[in-house]
Design an enzyme around this catalytic site. Structure first.
Site, PDB file in Angstrom:
ATOM      1  N   LYS A  54       8.122  25.980 -39.253  1.00 20.48           N
ATOM      2  CA  LYS A  54       9.313  25.450 -38.589  1.00 20.48           C
ATOM      3  C   LYS A  54       9.141  23.950 -38.327  1.00 20.48           C
ATOM      4  CE  LYS A  54      10.178  29.987 -36.507  1.00 20.48           C
ATOM      5  NZ  LYS A  54      10.113  30.839 -35.296  1.00 20.48           N
ATOM      6  N   GLN A  98       7.885  30.790 -29.099  1.00 21.90           N
ATOM      7  CA  GLN A  98       7.563  31.744 -30.168  1.00 21.90           C
ATOM      8  C   GLN A  98       7.102  33.088 -29.586  1.00 21.90           C
ATOM      9  OE1 GLN A  98       8.055  31.184 -33.446  1.00 21.90           O
ATOM     10  NE2 GLN A  98       7.246  33.155 -34.085  1.00 21.90           N
ATOM     11  N   ASP A 121      17.268  29.888 -30.370  1.00 25.47           N
ATOM     12  CA  ASP A 121      16.823  31.222 -30.798  1.00 25.47           C
ATOM     13  C   ASP A 121      17.898  32.286 -30.530  1.00 25.47           C
ATOM     14  OD1 ASP A 121      14.403  31.840 -32.012  1.00 25.47           O
ATOM     15  OD2 ASP A 121      13.240  31.565 -30.169  1.00 25.47           O
TER      16      ASP A 121
HETATM   17  N1  GUN Z   1       8.992  35.913 -33.449  1.00 25.32           N
HETATM   18  C1  GUN Z   1       9.447  36.541 -34.551  1.00 25.32           C
HETATM   19  N2  GUN Z   1      10.671  36.086 -34.880  1.00 25.32           N
HETATM   20  C2  GUN Z   1      10.981  35.132 -33.969  1.00 25.32           C
HETATM   21  C3  GUN Z   1      12.113  34.290 -33.781  1.00 25.32           C
HETATM   22  O1  GUN Z   1      13.117  34.325 -34.515  1.00 25.32           O
HETATM   23  N3  GUN Z   1      12.038  33.442 -32.737  1.00 25.32           N
HETATM   24  C4  GUN Z   1      10.970  33.395 -31.911  1.00 25.32           C
HETATM   25  N4  GUN Z   1      11.000  32.543 -30.897  1.00 25.32           N
HETATM   26  N5  GUN Z   1       9.921  34.167 -32.040  1.00 25.32           N
HETATM   27  C5  GUN Z   1       9.929  35.031 -33.067  1.00 25.32           C
END
Ligand code: GUN
Length: 288
Positions: A54, A98, A121
């Site tokens: 990311k 995350q 998110d």
């Molecule tokens: N862990 C797995 N998928 C995601 C996501 O889309 N966002 C976040 N913050 N954590 C994750």
């Protein structure tokens, strides 16, 4: 039957990233650089990989990013204090904490602390509620939003389709169902969610025009669970003997399906592309 057409997530994600890059350029003309904060707690190896990807996407698009890494033993109140600081940092338009978080931290409390306007998110209850209500002013979770784009840009008609979603998680299954049952052009489907208490999952799967596997069981979806010509979307990321495999037995199912996502190269790149799109939109809304 001929093998299924591949739904190329890398190509569609690249197109969305190009669109986002164009919008970043438009913001820069106005003196605005979109900013995104990543928060990672502990040393989960998969989370390190995901946050790294990311960050790289931000750099490629000209989005400013900043990553805060906290130790596994971080107290919930200290994480909340960090989020409060990020909420009031005007360089940052998005905040991504995350998942998964360490067990002693309550994820719903953390996600409720992110300012809804920075919740790229789509995990804050305000944004979850807007999605459920069909209110387009909220942010939508990146993985199901990416699947909606994959379907739309692959000319899959969802209106009236039988969609079966395997998995009821808050990140994919539940928001995916909320999206696809809306009365909108890209949705309007009949949605079934299957989960660990569902009786006879294969019989549900065999009814599906669109089958979305997001329950995290390696190669769970077999050829005899797929209707010939169905669209199959594989969200799974499972590590088996050091190898990454999806929730779909790809080699067998591709002979039956009409369209299928490869894995890797299907849903994964879309999640990141949609995060970029959400972040650019957060910056545009902030400076509207
Ligand atoms: N862990 C797995 N998928 C995601 C996501 O889309 N966002 C976040 N913050 N954590 C994750």
């Amino acid at each position: 039957m001929a093998a299924a057409t591949l739904i190329d997530g890398r190509a569609i994600a690249a197109q969305i990233r190009r669109e986002a890059a164009g919008r970043v350029a438009g913001l820069k003309v106005r003196g605005v650089t979109p900013g995104l904060a990543f928060v990672r707690v502990g040393e989960d190896p998969a989370s390190k990989v995901y946050v790294g990807r990311k960050e790289a996407a931000c750099a490629e698009l000209g989005i400013f990013s900043e990553t805060r890494v906290l130790p596994e033993a971080t107290r919930q109140e200290d994480l909340l204090a960090l989020i409060a600081a990020l909420n009031s940092d005007s360089r940052l338009h998005g905040i991504l904490v995350q998942a998964p978080l360490p067990k002693h931290i309550r994820e719903p409390i953390i996600y409720s602390a992110v300012a809804p306007a920075k919740d790229v998110d789509g995990f804050h209850p305000v944004n979850v509620g807007k999605l459920a209500l069909g209110d387009p002013t909220g942010f939508r979770p990146c993985t199901p939003a990416g699947i909606e784009e994959l379907l739309a840009r692959s000319e899959v008609n969802t209106a009236g389709a039988e969609v079966v979603i395997l998995g009821r998680g808050n990140i994919v299954g539940k928001p995916m169902a909320a999206m696809l049952c809306q009365k909108t052009a890209r949705a309007n489907a009949t949605v079934t969610i299957c989960h660990s208490a569902t009786r006879d999952i294969p019989s549900h799967c065999r009814r599906a025009d669109i089958l979305i596997a997001a329950m995290g069981v390696a190669e769970f979806v077999k050829a005899d669970m797929v209707k010939p010509g169905a669209v199959v979307i594989d969200v799974g990321v499972n590590r088996v003997n050091g190898r990454l495999v999806g929730d779909v037995d790809f080699a067998a199912v591709q002979k039956i399906a009409g369209k299928i996502t490869p894995n890797p190269g299907g849903v994964g790149p879309m999640t990141i592309a949609m995060l970029m799109q959400n972040t650019v939109r957060a910056a545009e809304l902030y400076h509207a």
